[in-house]
Design a protein around this motif. Sequence first.
Motif, PDB file in Angstrom:
ATOM      1  N   ILE A 104     -20.856  63.597 -10.227  1.00 31.11           N
ATOM      2  CA  ILE A 104     -20.935  64.275 -11.572  1.00 31.11           C
ATOM      3  C   ILE A 104     -20.254  63.384 -12.217  1.00 31.11           C
ATOM      4  O   ILE A 104     -20.390  63.271 -13.463  1.00 31.11           O
ATOM      5  CB  ILE A 104     -20.713  65.655 -11.465  1.00 31.11           C
ATOM      6  CG1 ILE A 104     -22.046  66.450 -10.709  1.00 31.11           C
ATOM      7  CG2 ILE A 104     -20.730  66.334 -12.889  1.00 31.11           C
ATOM      8  CD1 ILE A 104     -21.824  67.686 -10.492  1.00 31.11           C
ATOM      9  N   ALA A 105     -18.838  63.780 -12.150  1.00 34.90           N
ATOM     10  CA  ALA A 105     -17.834  62.876 -12.855  1.00 34.90           C
ATOM     11  C   ALA A 105     -18.203  61.527 -13.281  1.00 34.90           C
ATOM     12  O   ALA A 105     -17.963  61.060 -14.427  1.00 34.90           O
ATOM     13  CB  ALA A 105     -16.440  63.226 -12.250  1.00 34.90           C
ATOM     14  N   ILE A 108     -20.708  61.430 -15.796  1.00 26.88           N
ATOM     15  CA  ILE A 108     -20.325  62.125 -17.127  1.00 26.88           C
ATOM     16  C   ILE A 108     -19.286  60.943 -17.816  1.00 26.88           C
ATOM     17  O   ILE A 108     -19.148  60.968 -19.059  1.00 26.88           O
ATOM     18  CB  ILE A 108     -19.738  63.433 -17.045  1.00 26.88           C
ATOM     19  CG1 ILE A 108     -21.122  64.307 -16.950  1.00 26.88           C
ATOM     20  CG2 ILE A 108     -19.023  63.851 -18.323  1.00 26.88           C
ATOM     21  CD1 ILE A 108     -20.636  65.692 -16.337  1.00 26.88           C
ATOM     22  N   ARG A 109     -18.604  60.328 -17.052  1.00 33.18           N
ATOM     23  CA  ARG A 109     -17.394  59.432 -17.631  1.00 33.18           C
ATOM     24  C   ARG A 109     -18.068  58.114 -18.185  1.00 33.18           C
ATOM     25  O   ARG A 109     -17.598  57.679 -19.025  1.00 33.18           O
ATOM     26  CB  ARG A 109     -16.198  58.991 -16.299  1.00 33.18           C
ATOM     27  CG  ARG A 109     -15.356  60.228 -16.161  1.00 33.18           C
ATOM     28  CD  ARG A 109     -14.059  59.532 -15.295  1.00 33.18           C
ATOM     29  NE  ARG A 109     -13.356  60.694 -14.958  1.00 33.18           N
ATOM     30  CZ  ARG A 109     -13.357  61.035 -13.736  1.00 33.18           C
ATOM     31  NH1 ARG A 109     -13.739  60.579 -12.680  1.00 33.18           N
ATOM     32  NH2 ARG A 109     -12.663  62.097 -13.387  1.00 33.18           N
ATOM     33  N   ALA A 112     -21.936  57.318 -23.056  1.00 34.98           N
ATOM     34  CA  ALA A 112     -23.264  57.798 -23.219  1.00 34.98           C
ATOM     35  C   ALA A 112     -23.981  56.737 -24.408  1.00 34.98           C
ATOM     36  O   ALA A 112     -23.329  56.606 -25.292  1.00 34.98           O
ATOM     37  CB  ALA A 112     -23.179  59.257 -23.716  1.00 34.98           C
ATOM     38  N   ASP A 121     -29.762  60.662 -16.231  1.00 37.40           N
ATOM     39  CA  ASP A 121     -28.488  60.718 -15.339  1.00 37.40           C
ATOM     40  C   ASP A 121     -27.632  61.847 -15.981  1.00 37.40           C
ATOM     41  O   ASP A 121     -27.031  62.758 -15.122  1.00 37.40           O
ATOM     42  CB  ASP A 121     -27.839  59.628 -15.158  1.00 37.40           C
ATOM     43  CG  ASP A 121     -27.452  58.743 -16.430  1.00 37.40           C
ATOM     44  OD1 ASP A 121     -27.706  58.858 -17.431  1.00 37.40           O
ATOM     45  OD2 ASP A 121     -26.463  57.899 -16.103  1.00 37.40           O
ATOM     46  N   VAL A 122     -27.387  62.026 -17.279  1.00 35.16           N
ATOM     47  CA  VAL A 122     -26.356  62.922 -17.511  1.00 35.16           C
ATOM     48  C   VAL A 122     -26.892  64.188 -17.342  1.00 35.16           C
ATOM     49  O   VAL A 122     -26.128  65.253 -17.017  1.00 35.16           O
ATOM     50  CB  VAL A 122     -26.268  62.749 -19.158  1.00 35.16           C
ATOM     51  CG1 VAL A 122     -25.122  63.707 -19.798  1.00 35.16           C
ATOM     52  CG2 VAL A 122     -25.360  61.335 -19.341  1.00 35.16           C
ATOM     53  N   ALA A 125     -26.556  65.473 -14.014  1.00 35.57           N
ATOM     54  CA  ALA A 125     -25.275  65.997 -13.813  1.00 35.57           C
ATOM     55  C   ALA A 125     -24.910  67.250 -14.217  1.00 35.57           C
ATOM     56  O   ALA A 125     -24.229  68.222 -13.602  1.00 35.57           O
ATOM     57  CB  ALA A 125     -24.294  64.817 -14.258  1.00 35.57           C
ATOM     58  N   GLN A 126     -25.588  67.572 -15.341  1.00 35.86           N
ATOM     59  CA  GLN A 126     -25.275  68.869 -15.823  1.00 35.86           C
ATOM     60  C   GLN A 126     -26.098  70.007 -15.229  1.00 35.86           C
ATOM     61  O   GLN A 126     -25.519  71.305 -15.090  1.00 35.86           O
ATOM     62  CB  GLN A 126     -25.699  68.920 -17.518  1.00 35.86           C
ATOM     63  CG  GLN A 126     -24.747  68.185 -18.371  1.00 35.86           C
ATOM     64  CD  GLN A 126     -25.372  68.118 -19.794  1.00 35.86           C
ATOM     65  OE1 GLN A 126     -26.420  68.546 -20.260  1.00 35.86           O
ATOM     66  NE2 GLN A 126     -24.542  67.428 -20.604  1.00 35.86           N
TER      67      GLN A 126
END
Length: 186
Positions: A104-105, A108-109, A112, A121-122, A125-126
């Motif tokens: 997930i990290a 998100i890292r 964007a 993908d974001v 992850a959320q």
Amino acid sequence: MSFTWTAHRFSGGALALDVANSVVLRFDPQRRIDRFADEAAIDSFAEAANLHGAEKERFGTLGPIGPGRRASLIGLREAADRHFRAQVLAEERPELLADLLEAIAAVIRQPAHSGPSIALDVATAQSALSLVANPEPDRLKICPNCEWLFLDRSRNRSRTWCDMAVCGNRTKAKRHYRRNKEGNQP
């Protein structure tokens, strides 16, 4: 080979589970199909999730993933599948949670993209993070027919299949066929 993302492909009840379910026949090496093997299929998945996904209101419009982000989405997909599958099977595997949080990290890292949509993908992850933060272990299940992960949103938590119209009917038809075949034996 042409493939269409139908409503059945979004029967997981959460985007993270639908992404995890993008591998068909995951545990059958001879027949396994990775629907995300083609990057264009990932983009078409995002488009179809806008129509059929359970969390479409939550995320708004899903957009394509950015260039070079396929590997992190696949890593997230695999980590989510391993973690949530172990959770359903009541396996104590804290390293799988750590792997999922790292995946997930990693998503998100990454920088964007700008625009009115959220990248697939974001959003995935959320979605996975929501499932971890608000666990509903008695609602998370594995379909006995296709082995997909799904959330049982029925009132009494009695849902058996990911999709009654597909997996439920197939299972019932097989059972009916076996019963009739056994009854017709001399």
